[in-house]
Write a protein that holds these residues in place. Structure first.
Motif, PDB file in Angstrom:
ATOM      1  N   MET A 174     -10.177  -6.362   9.207  1.00 29.51           N
ATOM      2  CA  MET A 174     -10.343  -5.821   7.849  1.00 29.51           C
ATOM      3  C   MET A 174      -9.266  -4.775   7.547  1.00 29.51           C
ATOM      4  SD  MET A 174     -11.852  -5.988   5.063  1.00 29.51           S
ATOM      5  CE  MET A 174     -13.285  -7.009   5.363  1.00 29.51           C
ATOM      6  N   VAL A 216      -4.404  -5.987  -1.114  1.00 27.08           N
ATOM      7  CA  VAL A 216      -5.759  -6.480  -1.416  1.00 27.08           C
ATOM      8  C   VAL A 216      -6.570  -5.388  -2.130  1.00 27.08           C
ATOM      9  CG1 VAL A 216      -7.936  -7.237  -0.383  1.00 27.08           C
ATOM     10  CG2 VAL A 216      -5.794  -8.156   0.471  1.00 27.08           C
ATOM     11  N   GLU A 217      -6.406  -4.165  -1.663  1.00 23.91           N
ATOM     12  CA  GLU A 217      -7.153  -3.058  -2.253  1.00 23.91           C
ATOM     13  C   GLU A 217      -6.808  -2.901  -3.746  1.00 23.91           C
ATOM     14  OE1 GLU A 217      -6.611   0.151   0.398  1.00 23.91           O
ATOM     15  OE2 GLU A 217      -8.543   1.058  -0.080  1.00 23.91           O
ATOM     16  N   VAL A 227      -6.079  -6.594   6.746  1.00 23.23           N
ATOM     17  CA  VAL A 227      -6.147  -7.157   5.390  1.00 23.23           C
ATOM     18  C   VAL A 227      -5.795  -6.095   4.360  1.00 23.23           C
ATOM     19  CG1 VAL A 227      -7.779  -7.931   3.621  1.00 23.23           C
ATOM     20  CG2 VAL A 227      -7.804  -8.997   5.878  1.00 23.23           C
ATOM     21  N   MET A 228      -6.341  -4.904   4.540  1.00 18.55           N
ATOM     22  CA  MET A 228      -6.185  -3.858   3.527  1.00 18.55           C
ATOM     23  C   MET A 228      -4.830  -3.161   3.593  1.00 18.55           C
ATOM     24  SD  MET A 228      -8.575  -3.803   1.512  1.00 18.55           S
ATOM     25  CE  MET A 228     -10.248  -4.278   1.212  1.00 18.55           C
ATOM     26  N   LYS A 229      -4.232  -3.093   4.771  1.00 18.92           N
ATOM     27  CA  LYS A 229      -3.079  -2.200   4.928  1.00 18.92           C
ATOM     28  C   LYS A 229      -1.728  -2.883   5.120  1.00 18.92           C
ATOM     29  CE  LYS A 229      -5.602   1.464   4.596  1.00 18.92           C
ATOM     30  NZ  LYS A 229      -5.617   2.160   3.306  1.00 18.92           N
ATOM     31  N   VAL A 230      -1.697  -4.145   5.502  1.00 22.15           N
ATOM     32  CA  VAL A 230      -0.405  -4.757   5.824  1.00 22.15           C
ATOM     33  C   VAL A 230       0.473  -4.913   4.583  1.00 22.15           C
ATOM     34  CG1 VAL A 230       0.729  -6.859   6.641  1.00 22.15           C
ATOM     35  CG2 VAL A 230      -1.138  -5.864   7.953  1.00 22.15           C
ATOM     36  N   PRO A 239       0.802  -1.234   0.000  1.00 22.40           N
ATOM     37  CA  PRO A 239       0.000   0.000   0.000  1.00 22.40           C
ATOM     38  C   PRO A 239       0.836   1.286   0.000  1.00 22.40           C
ATOM     39  CG  PRO A 239      -0.940  -1.588   1.522  1.00 22.40           C
ATOM     40  CD  PRO A 239       0.374  -2.166   1.058  1.00 22.40           C
ATOM     41  N   MET A 294      -7.830 -13.549  -0.899  1.00 25.62           N
ATOM     42  CA  MET A 294      -8.615 -12.697   0.002  1.00 25.62           C
ATOM     43  C   MET A 294      -9.479 -11.724  -0.813  1.00 25.62           C
ATOM     44  SD  MET A 294      -8.441 -12.312   3.455  1.00 25.62           S
ATOM     45  CE  MET A 294     -10.060 -11.795   4.014  1.00 25.62           C
TER      46      MET A 294
END
Lengths: 129, 203
Positions: B70, A48-49, B73-76, A40, A79
């Protein structure tokens, strides 16, 4: 467009973009191709994003085949698939294949109009047995 | 401020702080047998969780834990994101709205199942599971023996040293992975110690 879309997920944005270039050279605009790479904050890794955005941009009625490089790319892609809206569930799959060769051959198969399971199987024929 | 909300904030803060304080150590462990980003990835994840902490701790336990998961999941940004994210999200799914100590073992057992499925792994492969499984067993034996829980977790993390990695990037090293503690096991043990510290009211 109903041809299966191709998503390329690498830890490195350069690898992902380069693989996507090779895919486009082969199939032009006949197949939707999206790529993502990097964590990120832009370091090596996967997000994932970003994977969800790539799936969205390559989405077609035929679904999408996802090519990944190493472990985290696969785990994060799985995921992302689970987080798709219900109407898209089951129509995005990770291919167990080498990322570059797999993406090119999957896209070539997709350009011929093959369904998702055939695209996946064709890419996976490249995997070491 | 309700005491439950205070406890959620104390736990979250303790976990985020321990990950932050040990980020360099975790990264060094990962440099030995992996891609060397575990500490920085986990720190990024928990920094993001802390940025939302005011809102998160207002929620009841299940939604709080799902929210933490959540965000991870999104940031790691590595496999640790989905793995630790799945751990927290499943704890949230399994725990009742007003959990008691006796509910934790069962919820952790279910979360372990989910992490195993996510990582296609099991205990004995030099991963976070090698800490979580004995911690769940200890909770099942005595959910109130908090000091023992920390001891079990720390010993289990150390015990990953002699193991050969079967899953994850460390498995590429084969026998050369032997002799290094697994970073995911270490961060799991750090989290257990932080949560126990928060429950006991230490800061």
């Amino acid at each position: 467009m109903s041809s299966v879309g191709i998503v390329i997920v690498s830890h490195s944005p350069k690898v992902a973009e380069g693989a996507a270039d090779m895919v486009r050279q082969m199939v032009g605009d006949e197949v939707k191709v999206a790529w993502c790479g990097g964590d990120p904050t832009g370091g090596l890794g996967t997000s994932v994003e970003k994977i969800m955005q790539a799936i969205d941009s390559a989405w077609s009625a035929g679904g999408v085949a996802i090519l990944v490089d190493l472990g985290g790319a696969e785990t994060n892609s799985e995921m992302a698939i689970e987080m798709l809206p219900p109407e898209r569930q089951g129509r995005a799959v990770v291919c167990n294949a080498p990322i570059v060769e797999g993406a090119v051959i999957a896209a070539t198969e997709a350009a011929g109009g093959s369904p998702l399971e055939v695209v996946k199987r064709t890419a996976e024929e490249l995997s070491p047995q | 401020m309700s005491s439950e909300k205070e406890l959620r904030l104390a736990m979250l803060t303790a976990v985020a702080q321990t990950i932050s304080r040990h980020a360099e150590e975790l990264t060094q462990l990962d440099q030995a047998i992996g891609d060397g980003d575990h500490g920085i990835n986990m720190k990024r994840g928990f920094d993001a969780v802390m940025a939302d902490s005011a809102g998160l701790v207002e929620k009841p336990w299940p939604e709080f834990l799902k929210g933490v998961g959540m965000t991870l999941v999104m940031k790691v940004g590595g496999a640790s994101g989905p793995l630790f994210g799945t751990l927290f999200m499943t704890l949230g799914k399994e725990l009742p709205g007003n959990p008691c100590a006796g509910d934790v073992a069962g919820a952790l057992e279910a979360a372990i199942q989910a992490v195993q499925a996510r990582g296609k792994s099991e205990a004995g492969q030099k991963t976070m599971l090698d800490v979580l499984v004995p911690v769940a067993a200890q909770l099942r034996k005595d959910a109130l023996a908090l000091t023992d829980l920390v001891t079990v977790a720390a010993a289990a993390a150390e015990a990953t040293g002699p193991m050969k990695a079967i899953r994850g990037r460390a498995s590429f090293l084969g026998d050369r992975s032997i002799g290094h503690v697994d970073p995911g096991a270490r961060s799991s043990a750090l989290m257990v110690a932080a949560v126990v510290g928060a429950v006991k009211g230490e800061s």
